[in-house]
Design a protein around this motif. Structure first.
Motif, mmCIF file in Angstrom:
data_model
loop_
_atom_site.group_PDB
_atom_site.id
_atom_site.type_symbol
_atom_site.label_atom_id
_atom_site.label_comp_id
_atom_site.label_asym_id
_atom_site.label_seq_id
_atom_site.Cartn_x
_atom_site.Cartn_y
_atom_site.Cartn_z
ATOM 1 N N VAL A 10 0.849 -1.187 0.000
ATOM 2 C CA VAL A 10 0.000 0.000 0.000
ATOM 3 C C VAL A 10 0.887 1.240 0.000
ATOM 4 C CG1 VAL A 10 -1.934 -1.108 1.187
ATOM 5 C CG2 VAL A 10 -0.146 -0.012 2.530
ATOM 6 N N ILE A 11 0.291 2.353 -0.397
ATOM 7 C CA ILE A 11 0.982 3.640 -0.389
ATOM 8 C C ILE A 11 0.569 4.393 0.868
ATOM 9 C CG2 ILE A 11 1.362 5.809 -1.602
ATOM 10 C CD1 ILE A 11 2.442 3.426 -3.089
ATOM 11 N N ILE A 12 1.540 4.909 1.623
ATOM 12 C CA ILE A 12 1.241 5.627 2.859
ATOM 13 C C ILE A 12 1.739 7.057 2.767
ATOM 14 C CG2 ILE A 12 1.278 3.561 4.299
ATOM 15 C CD1 ILE A 12 4.096 4.359 5.199
ATOM 16 N N THR A 13 1.062 7.929 3.505
ATOM 17 C CA THR A 13 1.500 9.309 3.647
ATOM 18 C C THR A 13 1.668 9.595 5.122
ATOM 19 O OG1 THR A 13 -0.818 10.034 3.639
ATOM 20 C CG2 THR A 13 0.365 10.092 1.539
ATOM 21 N N ARG B 4 14.722 -5.870 -5.092
ATOM 22 C CA ARG B 4 13.775 -5.427 -6.114
ATOM 23 C C ARG B 4 12.636 -4.581 -5.547
ATOM 24 N NH1 ARG B 4 12.728 -10.528 -10.218
ATOM 25 N NH2 ARG B 4 14.897 -10.879 -10.838
ATOM 26 N N ALA B 5 12.531 -4.530 -4.238
ATOM 27 C CA ALA B 5 11.412 -3.805 -3.622
ATOM 28 C C ALA B 5 11.587 -2.299 -3.817
ATOM 29 C CB ALA B 5 11.318 -4.135 -2.136
ATOM 30 N N ARG B 6 10.513 -1.620 -4.216
ATOM 31 C CA ARG B 6 10.518 -0.165 -4.356
ATOM 32 C C ARG B 6 9.793 0.438 -3.153
ATOM 33 N NH1 ARG B 6 7.590 1.881 -8.641
ATOM 34 N NH2 ARG B 6 6.319 0.014 -8.713
ATOM 35 N N TYR B 7 10.435 1.403 -2.487
ATOM 36 C CA TYR B 7 9.888 1.949 -1.250
ATOM 37 C C TYR B 7 9.317 3.352 -1.403
ATOM 38 C CZ TYR B 7 12.032 -1.998 1.101
ATOM 39 O OH TYR B 7 12.352 -3.262 1.498
ATOM 40 N N TYR B 8 9.681 4.052 -2.474
ATOM 41 C CA TYR B 8 9.202 5.427 -2.643
ATOM 42 C C TYR B 8 8.512 5.567 -3.990
ATOM 43 C CZ TYR B 8 12.029 6.646 1.392
ATOM 44 O OH TYR B 8 12.550 6.707 2.647
ATOM 45 N N SER B 9 7.326 6.202 -3.965
ATOM 46 C CA SER B 9 6.629 6.522 -5.204
ATOM 47 C C SER B 9 6.726 8.008 -5.513
ATOM 48 C CB SER B 9 5.157 6.112 -5.105
ATOM 49 O OG SER B 9 4.551 6.720 -3.982
ATOM 50 N N ASP C 93 8.191 12.052 -3.377
ATOM 51 C CA ASP C 93 8.878 12.607 -2.206
ATOM 52 C C ASP C 93 8.032 12.495 -0.946
ATOM 53 O OD1 ASP C 93 11.010 13.230 -3.786
ATOM 54 O OD2 ASP C 93 10.384 15.307 -4.147
ATOM 55 N N SER C 94 6.715 12.526 -1.098
ATOM 56 C CA SER C 94 5.833 12.531 0.072
ATOM 57 C C SER C 94 5.153 11.190 0.322
ATOM 58 C CB SER C 94 4.757 13.610 -0.089
ATOM 59 O OG SER C 94 3.982 13.349 -1.246
ATOM 60 N N GLU C 95 5.289 10.250 -0.590
ATOM 61 C CA GLU C 95 4.602 8.973 -0.444
ATOM 62 C C GLU C 95 5.604 7.825 -0.439
ATOM 63 O OE1 GLU C 95 1.820 8.908 -3.680
ATOM 64 O OE2 GLU C 95 0.210 9.702 -2.422
ATOM 65 N N ARG C 96 5.320 6.843 0.425
ATOM 66 C CA ARG C 96 6.184 5.663 0.524
ATOM 67 C C ARG C 96 5.334 4.411 0.388
ATOM 68 N NH1 ARG C 96 8.429 6.659 6.302
ATOM 69 N NH2 ARG C 96 6.330 7.496 6.464
ATOM 70 N N ARG C 97 5.975 3.324 0.012
ATOM 71 C CA ARG C 97 5.309 2.027 -0.053
ATOM 72 C C ARG C 97 5.493 1.303 1.274
ATOM 73 N NH1 ARG C 97 6.454 2.760 -5.451
ATOM 74 N NH2 ARG C 97 4.766 2.140 -6.852
ATOM 75 N N MET C 98 4.428 0.659 1.705
ATOM 76 C CA MET C 98 4.457 -0.136 2.926
ATOM 77 C C MET C 98 4.027 -1.557 2.584
ATOM 78 S SD MET C 98 2.470 0.524 6.546
ATOM 79 C CE MET C 98 0.803 0.174 5.941
ATOM 80 N N PHE C 99 4.795 -2.549 3.012
ATOM 81 C CA PHE C 99 4.488 -3.952 2.764
ATOM 82 C C PHE C 99 3.961 -4.564 4.065
ATOM 83 C CE2 PHE C 99 7.681 -2.692 -0.283
ATOM 84 C CZ PHE C 99 7.218 -3.240 -1.474
ATOM 85 N N VAL C 100 2.792 -5.190 3.982
ATOM 86 C CA VAL C 100 2.065 -5.630 5.177
ATOM 87 C C VAL C 100 2.229 -7.132 5.367
ATOM 88 C CG1 VAL C 100 -0.170 -5.652 6.337
ATOM 89 C CG2 VAL C 100 0.382 -3.802 4.741
ATOM 90 N N VAL D 106 6.656 -3.590 6.694
ATOM 91 C CA VAL D 106 8.005 -3.206 6.287
ATOM 92 C C VAL D 106 7.923 -1.811 5.677
ATOM 93 C CG1 VAL D 106 9.977 -3.729 4.821
ATOM 94 C CG2 VAL D 106 8.684 -5.596 5.859
ATOM 95 N N ILE D 107 8.657 -0.868 6.283
ATOM 96 C CA ILE D 107 8.751 0.498 5.774
ATOM 97 C C ILE D 107 10.236 0.835 5.662
ATOM 98 C CG2 ILE D 107 8.194 2.925 6.175
ATOM 99 C CD1 ILE D 107 5.844 2.057 7.877
ATOM 100 N N ASP D 108 10.666 1.262 4.503
ATOM 101 C CA ASP D 108 12.070 1.637 4.289
ATOM 102 C C ASP D 108 13.026 0.515 4.680
ATOM 103 O OD1 ASP D 108 10.914 4.087 3.680
ATOM 104 O OD2 ASP D 108 11.300 4.915 5.676
ATOM 105 N N GLU D 109 12.710 -0.721 4.254
ATOM 106 C CA GLU D 109 13.559 -1.890 4.511
ATOM 107 C C GLU D 109 13.697 -2.202 6.000
ATOM 108 O OE1 GLU D 109 17.259 -2.000 2.417
ATOM 109 O OE2 GLU D 109 16.523 -0.785 0.770
ATOM 110 N N GLN D 110 12.689 -1.840 6.788
ATOM 111 C CA GLN D 110 12.776 -1.999 8.236
ATOM 112 C C GLN D 110 11.475 -2.571 8.767
ATOM 113 O OE1 GLN D 110 13.588 1.744 10.155
ATOM 114 N NE2 GLN D 110 14.469 0.790 11.974
ATOM 115 N N LEU D 111 11.576 -3.551 9.698
ATOM 116 C CA LEU D 111 10.380 -4.068 10.356
ATOM 117 C C LEU D 111 9.785 -2.987 11.239
ATOM 118 C CD1 LEU D 111 11.025 -7.716 11.661
ATOM 119 C CD2 LEU D 111 9.679 -6.993 9.704
ATOM 120 N N CYS D 112 8.468 -2.810 11.162
ATOM 121 C CA CYS D 112 7.783 -1.805 11.976
ATOM 122 C C CYS D 112 6.448 -2.373 12.447
ATOM 123 C CB CYS D 112 7.526 -0.518 11.190
ATOM 124 S SG CYS D 112 8.997 0.237 10.466
#
Length: 718
Positions: free
Chosen positions: A79-82, A156-161, A163-170, A114-120
């Motif tokens: 999903v895309i998060i702000t 291969r994971a893309r984390y930014y779509s 400057d203000s939006e990031r991808r989050m993997f659930v 997972v946000i920015d290659e980090q468990l959260c």
């Protein structure tokens, strides 16, 4: 694990155990499960529970992740998060366009992501919430270990779509792991706080007397109570009780009578699945007893959802009265406000707006720079003055203010009425119903019943893991009554342990330590032929069928049959990366059965159908076949499930696909007696077993008996 236990033992009272539990999830380490001792001290038992919680969490994490490039996009929801680095304020589905479907932010509370290659872990502002809040405007991000440190990094994971939006993997919901670990940690850190009931759970032979109202009359006016059930009820007398309940023997009925007649204070009824909660709620709803269901409305059954605290508060007479007054008052205020807007619009219509736009167009850039266009066009001083004049001269302004003030007062009255209704319901309630994962909601002060909860009743107790017991003890119960069946499935586990040491459930251990558990012997589900087969194979011939049920099932022309085929190499391996099996021959047989037996006719007649398979791959193949005939997975009248998902369910007609068929006679885990017992005991009227009889007749023991019993009942194997 030993380091964590040592650290907990050194904590002082008041130190933040919650942070320790959260840290264990955010910085996980490989942990293997351990078997709880049959009987022993509570300190060792609680340590084993903590180890098994962390082992389950590690198993969950391992199953949710991969090692190959691109695994995150393939396995996880994206999903895309702000929001800022520490908060999430908005979320939408990950799509190529910028207008992804809206999703609710609260869906992700207490999810491991997972946000920015980090468990959260995403959490609400209030950590005491049960995850069922109606609105969560913001979620806080608690960060943990980097994926690279876990050797799970996906290049291969893309984390930014943008400057203000990031991808989050659930990865999934992890609050149950947190509360289970926290409960065990609290008892490890403070051994003196371990209650007597948990000590007896650890060593059932040391159980203590408990004062049930065994002399009270059993009210069977609405819900019957057979002689075996009443005898078991009268024999209860300790703080650790176990009752064996084979399929269809009235476990929900027994629980009803325990609460209604025997429990001196209030009871907690808990289980693993929401469908069991709904079954208990149906029984309690027939009585005058006040009870409360806790859980998320979207997961609860139709009866249970009517008895949540929120639903009962909204049905309270005073709440309904104030809500009706508020609705009428708000409507009147809206009516006057609309009249006022109409009068203002007549004075300032499209012509005025067009004139103001023309003035704006005639201004130079310097004059425009100090103004805002919409404010200039729609909110001019001239218009504001005339709006006030119209409101004053018409008298509508005072009317709008008057009725809006009344509406605000009624909103306050409604909140007070709801608070009073909530307090009255919890004060009168004699039972709380919830799944074991939702039980922590009772730790909240506003969810505590007016009458102390002294007894915890575990339905389908065989599926409840041992590591849930410290949480039950934390709720303050003094006695535990476990109703289950050690002949059926053990708790689900995320652990894939090659040592085959995945621990059994609490009820299975209880049955080993106290081998003479009383058993419910009269069943109300199965056709007599099927009951005889199940009874002889698994219950030493002790099960009998209620005469009224037997008459109805025989009249329905049901029974047991085995449909075989001559193909000892029918089974096939599953898809890539899958060890599951499937059998296209059996899919074709079941498809033909559905066509010949008229599945649609059965459904039109009000019958339910369940197709059960031992393997997920076969289940998927059967679902694809059924969807071709227009059957939808959401249709509860026609279900296609695995054996593990079938426990606790029943249907009028059950078709069982055995899958295994090979020259070696290898049937794998299909030979597991507990899984077999569940598979063949779900049918009410008719059971059709589809399998290679040659393969299964080779197996000594239960399957040979089932095959022979089906032939004896049906006459031939097709």
């Amino acid at each position: 694990m030993d380091h964590l236990v040592s650290k907990l033992a050194k904590l002082e009272v008041g130190e933040d155990l919650g942070s320790q539990a959260l840290n264990a999830l955010l910085r996980p380490k490989p942990v293997l499960p351990c078997a709880c001792a049959e009987k022993g001290p509570a300190s060792a038992y609680v340590r084993a529970c903590l180890q098994n919680v962390l082992a389950e969490y590690w198993g969950f994490l391992t199953r949710s992740t991969g090692h190959w490039p691109g695994w995150m996009q393939k396995l996880l929801r994206c999903v895309i998060i702000t929001g800022s680095g520490s908060t999430v304020t908005g979320v939408r589905n990950d799509k190529d366009d910028a207008t992804g479907d809206p999703v609710k932010l609260e869906e992700f509370a207490w999810n491991l992501v997972v946000i920015d290659e980090q468990l959260c872990i995403l959490r609400q502002s209030s950590e005491e919430g049960d995850g069922t809040a109606d609105h969560v405007p913001v979620l806080h991000v608690t960060r943990g270990i980097q994926l690279e440190a876990l050797r799970k990094k996906d290049d291969r994971a893309r984390y930014y779509s943008s400057d203000s939006e990031r991808r989050m993997f659930v990865m999934g919901y992890v609050r149950p792991f947190y509360v289970d670990a926290l409960a065990a940690m609290e008892f490890i850190a403070h051994p003196a706080s371990v209650p007597p009931v948990l000590k007896c759970v650890a060593d059932p032979t040391a159980r203590r007397p408990f004062a049930y109202n065994v002399g009270a009359a059993v009210d069977a006016s609405r819900i019957g109570c057979n002689a075996v059930q009443e005898s078991i009820l009268r024999s209860m007398g300790t703080n650790i009780e176990g009752i064996q309940g084979p399929p269809g023997t009235g476990k929900s009925t027994t629980i009803f009578h325990i609460i209604n007649s025997l429990v001196p204070d209030a009871a907690l009824v808990t289980c693993v699945q929401n469908k069991a909660v709904d079954s208990i709620a149906e029984k309690l709803a027939t009585s005058a007893m006040t009870f409360v269901v806790f859980g998320n409305d979207k997961n609860l059954g139709p009866t249970a959802v009517r008895y949540t605290l929120k639903a009962q508060v909204e049905r309270d007479p005073e709440v309904l009265r104030v809500a009706a007054r508020l609705l009428r008052t708000a409507a009147i205020a809206g009516l006057f406000a609309n009249q006022l807007r109409q009068r203002e619009a007549r004075r300032f219509g499209p012509a005025h707006v067009a004139y103001r736009r023309k003035l704006w167009g005639g201004m130079d850039d310097k004059a425009r720079s100090s103004r805002e266009k919409d404010d200039f066009v729609f909110n001019s001083p001239w218009r504001r003055w005339w709006r006030a004049f119209v409101a004053e001269r018409s008298g509508l302004k005072e009317l709008v203010c008057l009725w809006e003030r009344k509406a605000r007062e009624l909103q306050t009255n409604l909140a007070q009425a709801k608070s009073q209704a909530r307090a009255a319901i919890t004060f009168r309630a004699k039972a709380a119903l919830c799944t074991i994962d939702t039980a922590s909601a009772l730790l909240r002060e506003d969810n505590q019943l007016g009458t102390p909860i002294t007894v915890a009743i575990m339905d389908e107790a065989g599926t409840i893991p041992e590591y849930k017991m410290p949480l039950l003890a934390k709720l303050g119960v003094a006695a535990v009554v476990a109703i289950g069946d050690q002949k059926q499935l053990q708790p689900f586990s995320h652990v894939d342990d090659p040592r085959n040491t995945v621990p059994s459930g609490y009820f299975h251990r209880l049955a080993r330590v106290l081998p003479a558990l009383p058993m419910l012997e009269v069943q109300y589900r199965m056709h007599p032929q099927l009951c005889a087969l199940v009874s002889a194979t698994f219950y030493d011939g002790r099960l009998t069928t209620d005469p009224g049920i037997a008459e109805r099932r025989i009249a329905a022309s049901g029974g047991v049959s085995w449909v075989g085929y001559d193909d000892v190499e029918a089974e096939a391996s599953g898809r890539a990366r899958s060890t599951s099996k499937w059998n296209p021959t059996e899919v074709e047989i079941i498809e033909g059965f559905m066509a010949r037996a008229g599945a649609s006719d059965l459904l039109d007649a009000g019958k339910t159908i369940m197709v059960i398979s031992f393997y997920k791959e076969q289940t998927r193949a059967l679902q694809r076949m059924a969807e071709g005939y227009g059957y939808k997975p959401a249709d509860q009248r026609f279900r296609i499930v695995t054996v593990d998902a079938a426990q606790g369910s029943e249907a009028d007609v059950v078709i069982l696909s055995c899958v295994r068929s090979n020259p070696k006679g290898d049937i794998g885990f299909v030979e597991n007696r507990n899984r077999m017992c569940v598979a063949i005991s779900r049918a009410k009227e008719r059971l059709v077993i589809v399998g290679d009889s040659k393969t299964f007749r080779r197996r000594p023991g239960a399957w040979r008996a089932v095959c022979a019993g089906a032939v004896a009942a049906d006459g031939v194997v097709a």
